[in-house]
Design an enzyme around this catalytic site. Structure first.
Site, short mmCIF file in Angstrom:
data_model
loop_
_atom_site.label_atom_id
_atom_site.label_comp_id
_atom_site.label_asym_id
_atom_site.label_seq_id
_atom_site.Cartn_x
_atom_site.Cartn_y
_atom_site.Cartn_z
N HIS A 94 134.77 31.16 -31.55
CA HIS A 94 133.52 31.89 -31.76
C HIS A 94 132.95 32.36 -30.43
O HIS A 94 133.08 31.65 -29.42
CB HIS A 94 132.50 31.00 -32.49
CG HIS A 94 131.34 31.79 -33.00
ND1 HIS A 94 130.30 32.15 -32.20
CD2 HIS A 94 131.09 32.34 -34.22
CE1 HIS A 94 129.44 32.88 -32.91
NE2 HIS A 94 129.90 33.01 -34.12
N GLY A 170 123.72 38.14 -34.47
CA GLY A 170 122.34 37.65 -34.39
C GLY A 170 121.35 38.67 -33.86
O GLY A 170 120.22 38.32 -33.50
#
Ligand code: G3H
Length: 248
Positions: A94, A170
């Site tokens: 990630h 995000g």
């Protein structure tokens, strides 16, 4: 799309016992399209709670795993321990682990190989930074990260590739369906040339980065988008269900 649609919810470092028990109960009562693989990735400390309370319809993933067998590795969690509590998947590579924690391609490739050899599925993340995209290096960066997995993994049977442009994570700045499709198609082509035509056609490539209940169905229509890895919106049960059900 390729094979069954796959939607993962990455809860990242969020939640409490209470909020997670509410989220699990929302997921348990959600109506989910049968033809979609659905996976959620709670923080380590809640994995066992989630595994034992969540419907078997949804599989459980870790957000990371140790690179080898357990032992004297303070603060780490082994693949064997993840299997012991019933996890079926692990998210590796990630961008938050690459860019905040400092994990490199080689370490991530080794983790992927270890997890696959022990029987866990791997959600293998890749993706470029904003300045890399602006410099025209998106494909170079993604191919290099993909190659690092290819160099280590024993087989592609149990891997889902997650393309997550870092500038979209995000930020509320989702990639357009065209931007995502362009990279997904290039990744599939890379697999075809560098691994095999069979792996290219069978491996699911999912998109992550500001996916929500309002933008998932347009993305899902793209030929090479086989599902999603969802962060923020996966913390809301009904919205996550909407994303799961956006399969086309
Ligand atoms: O793993 C999930 C991604 O990092 C996406 O996160 O949906 O909050 O942008 P986000």
């Amino acid at each position: 799309g390729t094979g069954k649609f796959f939607v993962g919810g990455n809860w990242k470092c969020n939640g409490t016992k209470d909020s997670i028990s509410k989220l699990v109960s929302d997921l348990n009562s959600a109506k989910l399209e049968p033809d979609v693989d659905v996976v959620v990735a709670p923080p380590f400390v809640y994995l066992d709670q989630v595994k034992s309370s969540l419907s078997d319809r949804i599989e459980v993933s870790a957000q990371n795993s140790w690179v080898g067998k357990g032992g004297a590795f303070t603060g780490e969690i082994s693949v064997e321990q993840l299997k012991d509590i019933g996890a079926k998947w692990v998210i590796l590579g990630h961008s938050e682990r690459r860019h905040i924690i400092g994990e490199d391609d080689q370490f991530i490739g080794k983790k992927a190989a270890y997890a696959l050899n022990e029987g866990l599925g791997v959600i293998a993340c890749i993706g470029e930074l904003l300045d890399e995209r602006e410099a025209g290096k998106t494909f170079d960066v993604c191919f290099q990260q993909l190659k690092a997995y290819a160099d280590y993994v024993p087989s592609w049977d149990n891997i889902v590739i997650a393309y997550e442009p870092v500038w979209a994570i995000g930020t509320g700045k989702v990639a357009t369906p065209q931007q995502a499709q362009e990279v997904h198609a290039a990744l599939r082509d890379w697999l075809k040339k560098n691994v095999s035509a069979e792996v290219a056609s069978k491996t699911r490539i999912i998109y992550g980065g500001s996916v929500n209940g309002g933008n998932s169905s347009e993305l899902a229509k793209q030929e090479d988008i086989d599902g999603f890895l969802v962060g923020g919106a996966s913390l809301k049960g009904p919205e996550f269900a909407t994303i799961v059900n956006s399969v086309t």
